[in-house]
Design a protein around this motif. Structure first.
Motif, PDB file in Angstrom:
ATOM      1  N   MET B   1       0.851  -1.197   0.000  1.00 32.15           N
ATOM      2  CA  MET B   1       0.000   0.000   0.000  1.00 32.15           C
ATOM      3  C   MET B   1       0.889   1.251   0.000  1.00 32.15           C
ATOM      4  SD  MET B   1      -3.242  -0.857  -0.106  1.00 32.15           S
ATOM      5  CE  MET B   1      -4.213   0.436   0.660  1.00 32.15           C
ATOM      6  N   PRO B   2       0.384   2.333  -0.566  1.00 30.30           N
ATOM      7  CA  PRO B   2       1.234   3.503  -0.806  1.00 30.30           C
ATOM      8  C   PRO B   2       1.677   4.245   0.447  1.00 30.30           C
ATOM      9  CG  PRO B   2      -1.040   3.910  -1.522  1.00 30.30           C
ATOM     10  CD  PRO B   2      -0.960   2.464  -1.123  1.00 30.30           C
ATOM     11  N   LEU B  25      -2.646   2.643   4.758  1.00 24.42           N
ATOM     12  CA  LEU B  25      -1.557   3.378   4.112  1.00 24.42           C
ATOM     13  C   LEU B  25      -0.315   3.346   4.987  1.00 24.42           C
ATOM     14  CD1 LEU B  25      -3.605   6.505   2.980  1.00 24.42           C
ATOM     15  CD2 LEU B  25      -2.911   4.537   1.586  1.00 24.42           C
ATOM     16  N   GLU B 286      -9.767  11.516   5.993  1.00 24.12           N
ATOM     17  CA  GLU B 286      -9.756  10.406   5.045  1.00 24.12           C
ATOM     18  C   GLU B 286      -9.912  10.930   3.618  1.00 24.12           C
ATOM     19  OE1 GLU B 286     -12.651   7.257   5.692  1.00 24.12           O
ATOM     20  OE2 GLU B 286     -12.409   6.561   3.627  1.00 24.12           O
ATOM     21  N   ARG B 290      -7.496  10.334   0.337  1.00 25.91           N
ATOM     22  CA  ARG B 290      -7.997   9.722  -0.893  1.00 25.91           C
ATOM     23  C   ARG B 290      -7.766  10.667  -2.073  1.00 25.91           C
ATOM     24  NH1 ARG B 290     -13.374   6.460   1.237  1.00 25.91           N
ATOM     25  NH2 ARG B 290     -13.897   6.416  -0.990  1.00 25.91           N
ATOM     26  N   LEU B 293      -4.103  10.975  -3.197  1.00 25.69           N
ATOM     27  CA  LEU B 293      -3.653   9.735  -3.846  1.00 25.69           C
ATOM     28  C   LEU B 293      -4.356   9.510  -5.191  1.00 25.69           C
ATOM     29  CD1 LEU B 293      -3.599   7.395  -0.736  1.00 25.69           C
ATOM     30  CD2 LEU B 293      -1.616   7.885  -2.223  1.00 25.69           C
ATOM     31  N   TRP B 295      -7.398   8.678  -5.407  1.00 26.58           N
ATOM     32  CA  TRP B 295      -8.373   7.605  -5.205  1.00 26.58           C
ATOM     33  C   TRP B 295      -9.783   8.198  -5.354  1.00 26.58           C
ATOM     34  CZ3 TRP B 295      -6.990   4.319  -0.220  1.00 26.58           C
ATOM     35  CH2 TRP B 295      -5.779   3.649  -0.430  1.00 26.58           C
ATOM     36  N   PRO B 296     -10.773   7.351  -5.618  1.00 31.46           N
ATOM     37  CA  PRO B 296     -12.149   7.859  -5.636  1.00 31.46           C
ATOM     38  C   PRO B 296     -12.532   8.412  -4.263  1.00 31.46           C
ATOM     39  CG  PRO B 296     -12.009   5.692  -6.658  1.00 31.46           C
ATOM     40  CD  PRO B 296     -10.690   5.925  -5.984  1.00 31.46           C
ATOM     41  N   LEU B 297     -13.356   9.448  -4.276  1.00 28.85           N
ATOM     42  CA  LEU B 297     -13.728  10.103  -3.027  1.00 28.85           C
ATOM     43  C   LEU B 297     -14.903   9.391  -2.370  1.00 28.85           C
ATOM     44  CD1 LEU B 297     -13.378  13.795  -4.205  1.00 28.85           C
ATOM     45  CD2 LEU B 297     -11.672  12.326  -3.112  1.00 28.85           C
TER      46      LEU B 297
END
Lengths: 382, 382
Positions: B1-2, B25, B286, B290, B293, B295-297
């Motif tokens: 994981m990043p 993370l 959070e 997201r 990164l 990522w989807p919200l």
């Protein structure tokens, strides 16, 4: 602000840590290795062995409370800490009922709590007698050390049973047997209790297992009658009080045609309480910390009509798709899904994380949580 | 994981950390000192200076994203990281509008966003001219470096104004002035945006300040008309898109008799969004992770009718009662109060923590949160 020392380096300690930070506590963990789930994220990590008194003394130093993410710390060491003035919560006198299933059965029976018929088993002869008593509906258990389906056997015949027992006794495994419970489903009644005696209960949940491992929790348990819900809550409260539990107590129950029977006790945050992180005013992790510090407990009111938790258990093989991408796909499809990961490498069957989903209906929460967890495990939708 | 690297060691980084852990993370922080709020709790703490390129390069190494808990990192350093392939989110081209208020005013005016009349001020002569233009309703601001009411002046006369400006200009402080806004109250419209362009907005909140410092946030803003709520949300979304924000954007607004005017922009989790920790499916911390990164919200749906946040700002003196006892008393009186502490020593006016309370009505949430925060600060009830 007080230091709370957590013995044990798994995901339960990890999730206590996030709540401890928000409360402004100084959390400390005794971990077996730097890569352990909790050791990855605590600021104050002490490497050591939970079976070593010196390591336990070191982590307990200056701590306002010492608590656990598992039940395997030797009682005699804990008693030494208590004798030295350390607040060990829960105390070994309570913890014994989560460590030793025969002690638990004996104590619960003495409290007239509903438990299946049981007996200690020390020989093939004991085995044959118990087989007859329960007409072959036998579940054999190791009194200590079992978890997630380990240390549980279902013998198929009196001969098998006797042989199995002789074999295990020869290996030094202490055993007891109980009548198999013809259950409809499993429930979990969770409470927290502090040293001052305050007890708060969460809604009773339905739990579903896969290969003996908790896989799903549904809060509230669908279709549970208000009378039985109240009975389960009161039972958990009474057990907490009678055995002097501090911290979180999970009472795992079998629901049968005519009520419930107690299955197991756990005295720490429990898999069936993970839903509280995203579905309740006070999560089990925060509540556990408050309880072991003897702080007042928080509201256990749910924040959604239904919350479902599904574990992401390592599948038969780990898909090629990187975990990050799996999480991203789940978040894209389900903006309401709350993904929790434990920083663990893949192993088949291993608890690697969970997904919580709050919704207006059980159907919707289950559908989303199951699909999301399935994708994280398998990199494909259900 | 990043790996996510956070530059800045305050409570915003600290609260990102707890969410980062749950997401699995690998969080890392660049901190100025070991005792800093975030440095106390991160597992991976790098001590260094956010103005030092080498320190920034070190923390950015192998990170999937680099983000901030303040706006003070030199843009030229961030550009060097970007040139080396680092995902710095938000980018300096966006961050400039949170760093430099004159740039912000100029850009927002160009977007036809509602801003008060403003002008750069470089001399006493500029000052006198602006005083006349706005009929003495003057607010003078340092273009950079101001926060929580620092770097803001309200001159009482044209002579005072001119003298103040000459003084500050001589000290090398870049300035601009704007018309004082006759506001009814302050609002905050918060959104998050990821690199792919997805934007999600939270409900618009009312914020209340004490001595220029955010003290209270009420979600949703009581009595806000649906039209104005929609206008504010759309405005924040449009600003995020136009200036290419990634991560959380807070648009602080003045509500006036005939609409709103933009006050400030912040491109990070913001004090007016702390309520989301206990009142929303996805917290701003959070969501920020997201977003940076890409990522989807997550869902920004509230989980309660009303959630109120009240900061616990250090009072004139620190009461004798230990902080732990204050927290305990609050928890005893209000099981629904969610206490968040930042691990900071007492200083008058300092943001040391906050209390979130969800309730069915604004009145109840405000009453509980105000009383709880008051006790934590003063060791007495309101």
């Amino acid at each position: 602000m007080p230091i709370v020392a957590v013995i044990g380096d798994g995901q339960l300690a990890r999730m206590m840590h996030t709540e401890a930070i928000e409360l402004g506590l100084a959390p400390r963990v005794l971990a077996g290795g730097e890569d352990a789930s909790a050791a990855q994220v605590f600021g104050d990590v002490r490497l050591g062995d939970y079976r070593d008194l010196a390591d336990l003394e070191a982590i307990a130093h200056d701590a306002s409370a010492v608590t656990f993410d598992h039940e395997h710390v030797p009682s005699e060491h804990l008693q030494k800490l208590i004798d030295a003035g350390v607040a060990v919560e829960p105390r070994p006198s309570a913890l014994i009922y989560a460590q030793d299933k025969l002690e638990q059965r004996t104590r619960l029976a003495a409290l007239s709590a509903p438990v299946p018929q049981f007996a200690p088993i020390a020989s093939g002869e004991d085995a044959r007698r118990f087989w007859e008593d329960v007409e072959g509906e036998v579940c054999l258990k190791a009194t200590r050390g079992g978890y997630d389906g380990h240390g549980v056997w279902f013998p198929a015949s009196p001969d098998d049973f006797a042989t199995l027992v002789e074999d295990l006794v020869a290996k030094g495994v202490p055993l007891y047997a109980e009548a198999k419970v013809p259950f409809i489903r499993e429930l979990s009644a969770m409470v927290a209790r502090n040293r001052s005696g305050q007890v708060e209960a969460w809604p009773v949940v339905e739990s579903r297992q896969a290969n003996g491992v908790c896989r799903v929790a549904i809060s509230p348990a669908p279709g549970l009658s208000p009378e039985l819900e109240e009975y389960c809550r009161n039972l958990a409260v009474r057990i907490a009080e009678e055995v002097d539990v501090t911290g979180v107590l999970a009472v795992e129950l079998f629901e049968t045609a005519d009520g419930v029977q107690v299955n197991e006790l756990a005295m720490r945050p429990h898999n069936t309480g993970h839903w509280t992180q995203d579905g309740c005013v006070t999560s089990q992790f925060e509540q556990h910390l408050r309880a072991v510090l003897d702080w007042p407990l928080g509201s256990t009111a749910p924040t959604a009509p239904v919350t479902v938790m599904v574990n992401t258990l390592g599948g038969d093989a780990d898909p090629d798709m990187p975990m990050e991408q799996r999480v991203v796909e789940v978040m894209r499809k389900y903006p309401e899904a709350k993904v929790h990961l434990y920083g663990k490498d893949y192993r088949p069957g291993r608890k690697m994380g969970h997904v919580n989903v709050a919704a207006d209906t059980t159907e919707r929460a289950l559908e989303v949580a199951e699909d999301a967890a399935h994708f994280i495990v398998n990199a494909e939708w259900k």
